[in-house]
Design an enzyme around this catalytic site. Sequence first.
Site, short mmCIF file in Angstrom:
data_model
loop_
_atom_site.label_atom_id
_atom_site.label_comp_id
_atom_site.label_asym_id
_atom_site.label_seq_id
_atom_site.Cartn_x
_atom_site.Cartn_y
_atom_site.Cartn_z
N HIS A 1 0.85 -1.22 -0.06
CA HIS A 1 0.19 -0.03 0.07
C HIS A 1 0.82 1.31 0.03
O HIS A 1 0.70 2.15 -0.76
CB HIS A 1 -0.91 0.00 1.22
CG HIS A 1 -1.92 0.96 1.14
ND1 HIS A 1 -3.01 1.07 0.19
CD2 HIS A 1 -2.44 1.88 2.06
CE1 HIS A 1 -3.62 2.01 0.19
NE2 HIS A 1 -3.46 2.57 1.26
N LYS B 1 2.87 3.76 -5.82
CA LYS B 1 2.74 5.03 -5.37
C LYS B 1 3.42 6.01 -5.51
O LYS B 1 3.29 7.38 -5.47
CB LYS B 1 1.80 5.18 -4.30
CG LYS B 1 0.50 4.24 -4.20
CD LYS B 1 -0.21 4.67 -2.76
CE LYS B 1 -1.49 3.87 -2.55
NZ LYS B 1 -1.09 2.20 -2.63
#
Length: 416
Positions: free
Chosen positions: A308, A340
């Site tokens: 994540h 990310k």
Amino acid sequence: MDSSNKERRVVVTGLGCLTPVGHGKQAFFSALLAGESGIGPITRFDASDITTRIAGEITDFVPEDHMDKKAARRMDRYTQFGVAAARMAMEDAQLHAQDYNPYRMGTIIGTGIGGIETFQQAADTLATRGPSRMGPFVIPMLIPNMVSGMVSIELGLKGSSMAITTACSSATHSIGEAFRMIKHGYLELAVTGGVEAPISPIAVAGFAAMRAMSTNNDDPQGAMRPFDKTRDGFVMGEGAGILVLETLENAQNRGAHIYGEIIGYGSTSDAFHMTAPAENGEGAAMAMRLAIEEAGLEPAQIDYINAHGTSTPLNDKLETLAIKTVFGADAKKLAVSSTKSMTGHLLGAAGGVEAIATLLAMEEGKIPPTMNYREPDPACDLFYVPNEAIEKYIFYALSNTLGFGGHNGTLAFGKI
């Protein structure tokens, strides 16, 4: 429903994505391997009075390239992204609605926020021009289920159609639930993933007020620093990641290209706090355990985790702790990376885009890096594939997403 009790194997045969670093699977993954950043100054509105003035924007999207102009005008930007990426995925899978019974083809697409751009415009209109100037499409454009509705309409899919909203875990939960529906015989095929178009004054100012976002405005491409000691928050992104799932049997019968198999799915709730992860990362750890158990694996068999990795102080520390809890002494043998660092955080679309990155990493034997990792944090002490892609054979991989409200999701993928 399939009347047999036999569980079916579920594979991925189509990929479609729109991201700040590229449109389509090839451009997207090539950019990740090259460490390219899609983050820059916000151009969609004047952000000069907000503490965070950078984002991962999609600047070259033309809706009419993917759908009828009249239809596009009746869709919020997030729905346009979803329809475009779904078309890409179905074309990649070389499928059409007539290839299956349309009532056995589902559409399960998540979004964390939905049509916030329409909401923003409608609120401005109401405040400045009054209720008589509100448009008749405001509500259908902003509600979060409309992406699934419009994809179903555009592609002719008549099976179960729904939107799952679990903040940043929305796409992962959508893919996981679609996987289960095919596995247990409720569907033959699903178009699934996540979409988000949140770069609006309400969303950016709201997240900035929470102090969740980076304020490193002078260095946009270096602002997302997952697992780095100097990380100061995430950078918002926009886009879509859509996958086509179908049974292994059907995919093999039609000679489809198979990117990989979904072999496990874990979903848990922290039951702890509105925005902070559970102490010790226990909810994230259990989601990984459940996915690994459903896959019939031992933790030591996992080769790669697409984390994540939001570049926020708490998330990165506790996700690291969760990985160490599950993998023990094997944790430091894992390759872990956060894409990310290049795309920004796509909120409800993150899990879809990152599932695509994970599948392509498996297919190509190359793991995209965690960019901007320069100063090690003693609390984040795993191998995060810093700053350069690596070559590694991947047979089994996980993709993690963790959302506000304590929503945790993990997908386990295997090579066919």
